[in-house]
Scaffold this motif. Sequence first.
Motif, PDB file in Angstrom:
ATOM      1  N   PRO A   7      15.362 -12.318  -5.033  1.00 47.43           N
ATOM      2  CA  PRO A   7      13.882 -12.484  -4.859  1.00 47.43           C
ATOM      3  C   PRO A   7      13.779 -10.620  -4.933  1.00 47.43           C
ATOM      4  CG  PRO A   7      14.214 -12.608  -2.947  1.00 47.43           C
ATOM      5  CD  PRO A   7      15.715 -12.084  -3.341  1.00 47.43           C
ATOM      6  N   ALA A   8      13.007 -10.506  -6.418  1.00 48.00           N
ATOM      7  CA  ALA A   8      12.376  -9.121  -6.638  1.00 48.00           C
ATOM      8  C   ALA A   8      11.142  -9.005  -7.017  1.00 48.00           C
ATOM      9  CB  ALA A   8      13.496  -7.898  -7.894  1.00 48.00           C
ATOM     10  N   ALA A   9      10.516  -8.689  -6.150  1.00 45.07           N
ATOM     11  CA  ALA A   9       8.633  -8.243  -5.941  1.00 45.07           C
ATOM     12  C   ALA A   9       8.105  -7.391  -6.057  1.00 45.07           C
ATOM     13  CB  ALA A   9       7.894  -9.652  -5.297  1.00 45.07           C
ATOM     14  N   GLY A  10       6.892  -7.006  -6.109  1.00 48.47           N
ATOM     15  CA  GLY A  10       6.630  -5.776  -6.182  1.00 48.47           C
ATOM     16  C   GLY A  10       5.951  -5.838  -4.536  1.00 48.47           C
ATOM     17  N   ASP A  11       5.220  -6.566  -4.398  1.00 49.53           N
ATOM     18  CA  ASP A  11       4.496  -6.860  -2.774  1.00 49.53           C
ATOM     19  C   ASP A  11       4.505  -7.802  -2.157  1.00 49.53           C
ATOM     20  OD1 ASP A  11       2.386  -8.056  -6.057  1.00 49.53           O
ATOM     21  OD2 ASP A  11       2.539  -9.441  -3.560  1.00 49.53           O
ATOM     22  N   LEU A  31      19.328 -13.755  -0.786  1.00 45.79           N
ATOM     23  CA  LEU A  31      19.394 -12.790  -0.735  1.00 45.79           C
ATOM     24  C   LEU A  31      18.020 -11.879   0.025  1.00 45.79           C
ATOM     25  CD1 LEU A  31      22.309 -11.972  -3.205  1.00 45.79           C
ATOM     26  CD2 LEU A  31      22.353 -13.366  -0.896  1.00 45.79           C
ATOM     27  N   ALA A  32      18.586 -10.884  -0.004  1.00 43.64           N
ATOM     28  CA  ALA A  32      17.121  -9.861   1.533  1.00 43.64           C
ATOM     29  C   ALA A  32      17.009  -9.025   0.179  1.00 43.64           C
ATOM     30  CB  ALA A  32      17.471  -8.759   1.811  1.00 43.64           C
ATOM     31  N   PRO A  33      15.069  -9.196  -0.465  1.00 43.74           N
ATOM     32  CA  PRO A  33      14.406  -9.091  -1.252  1.00 43.74           C
ATOM     33  C   PRO A  33      14.350  -7.512  -2.084  1.00 43.74           C
ATOM     34  CG  PRO A  33      12.938 -10.023   0.571  1.00 43.74           C
ATOM     35  CD  PRO A  33      14.741  -9.579   1.139  1.00 43.74           C
ATOM     36  N   VAL A  34      14.302  -7.565  -2.834  1.00 40.45           N
ATOM     37  CA  VAL A  34      14.358  -6.002  -3.603  1.00 40.45           C
ATOM     38  C   VAL A  34      12.547  -5.796  -4.222  1.00 40.45           C
ATOM     39  CG1 VAL A  34      16.129  -5.281  -3.539  1.00 40.45           C
ATOM     40  CG2 VAL A  34      15.160  -6.442  -5.431  1.00 40.45           C
ATOM     41  N   VAL A  35      12.263  -4.844  -3.668  1.00 42.53           N
ATOM     42  CA  VAL A  35      10.880  -4.387  -3.804  1.00 42.53           C
ATOM     43  C   VAL A  35      10.515  -3.890  -5.291  1.00 42.53           C
ATOM     44  CG1 VAL A  35      10.082  -5.035  -1.575  1.00 42.53           C
ATOM     45  CG2 VAL A  35      11.052  -2.161  -2.302  1.00 42.53           C
ATOM     46  N   ASP A  36      11.606  -3.190  -6.144  1.00 40.93           N
ATOM     47  CA  ASP A  36      11.388  -2.796  -7.426  1.00 40.93           C
ATOM     48  C   ASP A  36      12.319  -2.676  -8.085  1.00 40.93           C
ATOM     49  OD1 ASP A  36      11.493   0.562  -5.352  1.00 40.93           O
ATOM     50  OD2 ASP A  36      12.855  -0.370  -6.718  1.00 40.93           O
ATOM     51  N   SER A  37      12.643  -1.638  -9.688  1.00 42.49           N
ATOM     52  CA  SER A  37      13.594  -1.973 -10.249  1.00 42.49           C
ATOM     53  C   SER A  37      14.190  -1.289  -9.593  1.00 42.49           C
ATOM     54  CB  SER A  37      13.517  -2.038 -11.132  1.00 42.49           C
ATOM     55  OG  SER A  37      12.746  -0.496 -11.932  1.00 42.49           O
ATOM     56  N   THR A  38      14.167  -0.058  -9.550  1.00 45.44           N
ATOM     57  CA  THR A  38      15.794   0.446  -9.333  1.00 45.44           C
ATOM     58  C   THR A  38      16.449   0.034  -8.158  1.00 45.44           C
ATOM     59  OG1 THR A  38      13.881   2.700  -9.851  1.00 45.44           O
ATOM     60  CG2 THR A  38      16.994   2.577  -8.432  1.00 45.44           C
ATOM     61  N   GLN A  39      15.453  -0.525  -7.217  1.00 44.86           N
ATOM     62  CA  GLN A  39      16.217  -1.638  -6.115  1.00 44.86           C
ATOM     63  C   GLN A  39      17.333  -2.247  -6.591  1.00 44.86           C
ATOM     64  OE1 GLN A  39      14.689  -2.449  -2.429  1.00 44.86           O
ATOM     65  NE2 GLN A  39      13.946  -0.541  -1.824  1.00 44.86           N
ATOM     66  N   ILE A  65       6.910  -6.818 -10.692  1.00 42.00           N
ATOM     67  CA  ILE A  65       7.633  -5.916 -10.611  1.00 42.00           C
ATOM     68  C   ILE A  65       7.249  -4.632 -11.012  1.00 42.00           C
ATOM     69  CG2 ILE A  65       9.714  -6.264 -11.759  1.00 42.00           C
ATOM     70  CD1 ILE A  65      10.359  -5.962  -8.083  1.00 42.00           C
ATOM     71  N   GLY A  66       8.217  -2.728 -10.114  1.00 43.06           N
ATOM     72  CA  GLY A  66       7.799  -2.235 -11.232  1.00 43.06           C
ATOM     73  C   GLY A  66       8.728  -0.436 -10.606  1.00 43.06           C
ATOM     74  N   PRO A  67       9.003   0.047 -11.012  1.00 39.26           N
ATOM     75  CA  PRO A  67       8.185   0.641 -12.085  1.00 39.26           C
ATOM     76  C   PRO A  67       8.253   0.218 -13.798  1.00 39.26           C
ATOM     77  CG  PRO A  67       9.650   2.133 -11.343  1.00 39.26           C
ATOM     78  CD  PRO A  67      10.096   1.295 -10.249  1.00 39.26           C
ATOM     79  N   VAL A  68       9.654  -0.364 -13.821  1.00 35.75           N
ATOM     80  CA  VAL A  68      10.209  -0.859 -14.786  1.00 35.75           C
ATOM     81  C   VAL A  68       9.446  -2.291 -15.608  1.00 35.75           C
ATOM     82  CG1 VAL A  68      12.015  -1.294 -16.318  1.00 35.75           C
ATOM     83  CG2 VAL A  68      12.253   0.010 -15.054  1.00 35.75           C
TER      84      VAL A  68
END
Length: 418
Positions: A7-11, A31-39, A65-68
């Motif tokens: 999962p990839a979410a910004g908040d 899997l462990a979530p990522v919080v931005d596009s770079t991650q 998601i961000g910054p992208v």
Amino acid sequence: MATRILPAAGDADAVRSITTLLSQLPDAEPLAPVVDSTQLLDALARLAAESVDELPEVVVVHERIGPVPALELIRDVALRFPAAGVVLVTSDPGPGLFQAAMDYGARGLVALPLGYEELASRVQAVAQWSAGVRRHLGSGGDVFTGAGGTVVTVSGAKGGVGATLIAVQLALAAQASGRSTVLLDMDLQTGDVASFLDVQFRRSVADLAAINDISPRVLADAVFRHDSGLALLLAPGEGERGEEVTDRAARQIVAALRSRYEVVVVDCGAQLGGAGAAVVEVADTALLVTTPDVVAVRGAKRAVRMWDRLQIRKAEETTVVVNRHTRSAEIQPPLIRRITGTALAATAVPANFKELQAAVDAGRVHELDAKGAVKQALWALAGELGLAGAPESDRKGHGRLRGDRGSVSLRRRRDGGG
């Protein structure tokens, strides 16, 4: 085997919501979530450096998601890690965003607020697609393998029997049912899909013929987006360019399309060259359209016998669709089935040119009257083929394709084919 989902979410709230539902899915391994596009890109790059099999089967990207921006991020993931399928989570699941997401490389879209059934359905479908891609990658195949999409070809027993109209309406019905759909015009010299839909286009299927690696971006550049939302890959405006599309190129193009779309409808026309034959061979369902008259039925019989002699497709693996049917016709569908030895679509399309004439002349066949008998029959046919939900009134008696051997057989390839 568990399906790995990243999962990839910004908040934080979005992360909790997504991971909670993902953890409830059967055979899912969030899997462990990522919080931005770079991650996200860094995590996928680390896993891909080990092997393709280490990548998660599904990546769930939240719209915030961000910054992208989400769509640009999806495009990057699709280009760099094509074996990972992306699902976009969005509060705007309308047709415009849906088509844009598909164009950028997403394999599915889920609406907010999240629901278990919808999320489970999309994740399962994308996981199956991803598994198919990896099987082919592991055996040295192309990235685009055809694991995700269904290919239906529509061929005419002779010119003028209505194959193009049927192909267009099947594609529109599939699109309207929420399936990402592309209509490919493989009538390379005389294709009329563009005329039926009144579009002016610059790129065509011929522009992909010489490309060995059809990337998502290259494919997106060649596909035309119609006002109806339908994706179109059109025959070349200059008929002589059709010769550029070899049977090998046709296979590659169809494989690329079926890796990006859930439904690929192909108008093969009535003159079957090498490229069209290759597409019919690898199709999941091959339709042969005829009208209930002696000349057309003889043409259907010739086509079926030729396909069998050339080992393109057996008669029992071909489905005849009867167009312009009337109860008073001397030749009725059961007789056509016996003459051709094929399966027979339970849905016959009635004769009613008056209903079609204005739309055909204006190049607006996507605007056929929804209450008209022809459109209702064509969309019922789409439901019968599993491309779309058939109207409630049309479901009885249209549960399967009729034929001497029952329901229609799906894909068959000869040794070394496709």
